[in-house]
Motif scaffolding. Structure first.
Motif, PDB file in Angstrom:
ATOM      1  N   ALA A  60       0.759  -1.285  -0.133  1.00  0.00           N
ATOM      2  CA  ALA A  60       0.006  -0.031  -0.043  1.00  0.00           C
ATOM      3  C   ALA A  60       0.835   1.298  -0.007  1.00  0.00           C
ATOM      4  N   LYS A  61       0.515   2.186  -0.816  1.00  0.00           N
ATOM      5  CA  LYS A  61       1.090   3.464  -0.802  1.00  0.00           C
ATOM      6  C   LYS A  61      -0.061   4.495  -0.664  1.00  0.00           C
ATOM      7  N   GLY A  62       0.287   5.269   0.323  1.00  0.00           N
ATOM      8  CA  GLY A  62      -0.565   6.392   0.928  1.00  0.00           C
ATOM      9  C   GLY A  62      -1.843   5.940   1.684  1.00  0.00           C
ATOM     10  N   ASP A  63      -2.339   6.806   2.319  1.00  0.00           N
ATOM     11  CA  ASP A  63      -3.412   6.526   3.216  1.00  0.00           C
ATOM     12  C   ASP A  63      -4.680   5.809   2.592  1.00  0.00           C
ATOM     13  N   GLY A  64      -5.056   6.286   1.447  1.00  0.00           N
ATOM     14  CA  GLY A  64      -6.015   5.779   0.600  1.00  0.00           C
ATOM     15  C   GLY A  64      -5.924   4.294   0.403  1.00  0.00           C
ATOM     16  N   GLN A  65      -4.676   3.726  -0.006  1.00  0.00           N
ATOM     17  CA  GLN A  65      -4.445   2.609  -0.210  1.00  0.00           C
ATOM     18  C   GLN A  65      -4.423   1.624   0.957  1.00  0.00           C
ATOM     19  N   ALA A  67      -5.857   2.184   3.609  1.00  0.00           N
ATOM     20  CA  ALA A  67      -7.332   2.008   4.369  1.00  0.00           C
ATOM     21  C   ALA A  67      -7.892   0.808   3.654  1.00  0.00           C
ATOM     22  N   ARG A  68      -7.643   0.363   2.541  1.00  0.00           N
ATOM     23  CA  ARG A  68      -8.295  -0.779   1.899  1.00  0.00           C
ATOM     24  C   ARG A  68      -7.670  -2.269   2.139  1.00  0.00           C
ATOM     25  N   GLN A  72     -10.672  -5.130   0.693  1.00  0.00           N
ATOM     26  CA  GLN A  72     -10.732  -4.749  -0.746  1.00  0.00           C
ATOM     27  C   GLN A  72     -12.165  -5.096  -1.592  1.00  0.00           C
TER      28      GLN A  72
END
Length: 130
Positions: A60-65, A67-68, A72
């Motif tokens: 995951a890169k960044g908060d958005g990813q 969080a998934r 998914q």
């Protein structure tokens, strides 16, 4: 012939994901190659190379990813692992610490039980009928 070759699975950590999918689920590591941006190209497959869809394990890169990770498919079963010997694979996976969310059940389409991966994504272990 056309087929889906890879499906991306967003993970927290490459090495812990590789260990889970290879040790607990019995997948094989097909590729683990560094990329110029510091990421890795990591592919695992459940069977003989090229005979099915592989998983691209993507950190995951960044908060958005982030969080998934583990969610998914919105809490639904999103992945289906077919087997030719349900009892063997269920026992091996249970011994390896895989969490099954239900007891095995027999349905018209086969023997099935829902389990979760190390992040909480839901999977069916399924031996198709017939």
């Amino acid at each position: 012939m056309r087929r889906i070759a890879l499906v991306t699975l967003v993970v927290d950590d490459y090495d812990e994901a590789i260990r889970f999918y290879t040790d607990a689920l019995g997948f094989r590591l097909v590729e683990d190659a560094p990329r110029p941006d510091g990421s890795r190209w990591v592919v695992v497959e459940p069977g003989v190379r090229g005979t099915g869809t592989g998983l691209l394990l993507a950190r995951a890169k960044g908060d958005g990813q982030a969080a998934r990770v583990g969610d998914q498919t919105g809490g639904r079963v999103g992945f289906f692992l077919h087997t030719d010997d349900f009892a063997r694979d269920h026992a091996r996976m249970t011994a390896a610490g895989v969490t099954f969310l239900e007891d095995p059940r027999h349905e018209p389409y086969g023997t099935v039980a829902v389990f979760q991966d190390l992040y909480g994504n839901r999977w069916d272990l399924l031996q198709p009928a017939g």
